[in-house]
Scaffold this motif. Structure first.
Motif, PDB file in Angstrom:
ATOM      1  N   ARG A  22      -0.940   9.947  -5.244  1.00  0.00           N
ATOM      2  CA  ARG A  22      -0.195  10.968  -6.004  1.00  0.00           C
ATOM      3  C   ARG A  22      -0.986  12.274  -6.029  1.00  0.00           C
ATOM      4  O   ARG A  22      -0.411  13.352  -5.958  1.00  0.00           O
ATOM      5  CB  ARG A  22       0.045  10.494  -7.435  1.00  0.00           C
ATOM      6  N   MET A  23      -2.291  12.148  -6.146  1.00  0.00           N
ATOM      7  CA  MET A  23      -3.125  13.349  -6.184  1.00  0.00           C
ATOM      8  C   MET A  23      -3.018  14.121  -4.866  1.00  0.00           C
ATOM      9  O   MET A  23      -2.901  15.344  -4.865  1.00  0.00           O
ATOM     10  CB  MET A  23      -4.577  12.963  -6.461  1.00  0.00           C
ATOM     11  N   GLU A  24      -3.030  13.402  -3.754  1.00  0.00           N
ATOM     12  CA  GLU A  24      -2.888  14.037  -2.440  1.00  0.00           C
ATOM     13  C   GLU A  24      -1.498  14.664  -2.292  1.00  0.00           C
ATOM     14  O   GLU A  24      -1.347  15.754  -1.751  1.00  0.00           O
ATOM     15  CB  GLU A  24      -3.128  13.011  -1.328  1.00  0.00           C
ATOM     16  N   MET A  62       0.845  -1.181   0.000  1.00  0.00           N
ATOM     17  CA  MET A  62       0.000   0.000   0.000  1.00  0.00           C
ATOM     18  C   MET A  62       0.892   1.246   0.000  1.00  0.00           C
ATOM     19  O   MET A  62       1.826   1.351   0.772  1.00  0.00           O
ATOM     20  CB  MET A  62      -0.897   0.001   1.238  1.00  0.00           C
ATOM     21  N   ALA A  63       0.613   2.185  -0.845  1.00  0.00           N
ATOM     22  CA  ALA A  63       1.416   3.394  -0.973  1.00  0.00           C
ATOM     23  C   ALA A  63       1.075   4.401   0.128  1.00  0.00           C
ATOM     24  O   ALA A  63      -0.032   4.407   0.661  1.00  0.00           O
ATOM     25  CB  ALA A  63       1.181   4.023  -2.336  1.00  0.00           C
ATOM     26  N   SER A  64       2.063   5.208   0.451  1.00  0.00           N
ATOM     27  CA  SER A  64       1.899   6.229   1.490  1.00  0.00           C
ATOM     28  C   SER A  64       2.629   7.494   1.084  1.00  0.00           C
ATOM     29  O   SER A  64       3.562   7.470   0.284  1.00  0.00           O
ATOM     30  CB  SER A  64       2.501   5.753   2.814  1.00  0.00           C
ATOM     31  N   LEU A  65       2.219   8.595   1.680  1.00  0.00           N
ATOM     32  CA  LEU A  65       2.973   9.840   1.579  1.00  0.00           C
ATOM     33  C   LEU A  65       3.881   9.923   2.788  1.00  0.00           C
ATOM     34  O   LEU A  65       3.569   9.382   3.849  1.00  0.00           O
ATOM     35  CB  LEU A  65       2.029  11.044   1.586  1.00  0.00           C
ATOM     36  N   TYR A  66       5.006  10.618   2.642  1.00  0.00           N
ATOM     37  CA  TYR A  66       5.929  10.779   3.759  1.00  0.00           C
ATOM     38  C   TYR A  66       6.543  12.171   3.723  1.00  0.00           C
ATOM     39  O   TYR A  66       6.673  12.776   2.659  1.00  0.00           O
ATOM     40  CB  TYR A  66       7.029   9.703   3.724  1.00  0.00           C
ATOM     41  N   GLY A  82       7.092  13.181  -0.190  1.00  0.00           N
ATOM     42  CA  GLY A  82       7.185  12.180  -1.243  1.00  0.00           C
ATOM     43  C   GLY A  82       6.086  11.150  -1.153  1.00  0.00           C
ATOM     44  O   GLY A  82       5.298  11.108  -0.207  1.00  0.00           O
ATOM     45  N   TYR A  83       6.084  10.291  -2.155  1.00  0.00           N
ATOM     46  CA  TYR A  83       5.090   9.231  -2.296  1.00  0.00           C
ATOM     47  C   TYR A  83       5.845   7.942  -2.588  1.00  0.00           C
ATOM     48  O   TYR A  83       6.763   7.937  -3.427  1.00  0.00           O
ATOM     49  CB  TYR A  83       4.167   9.586  -3.463  1.00  0.00           C
ATOM     50  N   ALA A  84       5.511   6.867  -1.897  1.00  0.00           N
ATOM     51  CA  ALA A  84       6.211   5.605  -2.139  1.00  0.00           C
ATOM     52  C   ALA A  84       5.340   4.418  -1.764  1.00  0.00           C
ATOM     53  O   ALA A  84       4.515   4.511  -0.856  1.00  0.00           O
ATOM     54  CB  ALA A  84       7.499   5.561  -1.327  1.00  0.00           C
TER      55      ALA A  84
END
Length: 91
Positions: free
Chosen positions: A64-66, A1-5, A22-24
């Motif tokens: 990515r939108m967030e 599951m992807a997350s922002l950091y 970032g997003y990963a």
């Protein structure tokens, strides 16, 4: 599951940047790549300057939108618990 950091820098880069959003899919893998100098030119510039970064916040299930929405607000420091809790200003 992807997350922002959100990363907090020990020194400012280009006299203004003190944070990186970032997003990963895997934050630990992405941070290892950042430390190896891969990816973001901003992180590479920070490391060349002798600076370092700390992971200070994540947004699970981020998109990515967030990421783009938060970046467009500028001043990522408003999301940083380190900065908001009275940390010393960046050198």
């Amino acid at each position: 599951m992807a997350s922002l950091y959100l990363l907090h820098f020990t020194v400012k880069v280009a006299d203004h940047a003190g944070h990186y959003l970032g997003y990963a899919r895997s934050i630990p893998d992405r941070l290892a790549r950042h430390r190896a100098g891969q990816g973001s030119p901003l992180i590479r510039a920070l490391l060349r300057r002798g600076g370092d970064f700390t992971l200070v916040r994540t947004w699970p299930s981020g998109s990515r939108m967030e990421e783009r929405r938060l970046k467009s607000w500028k001043r990522l420091s408003r999301f940083c618990p380190t900065w908001r809790n009275g940390a010393a200003p960046h050198v």
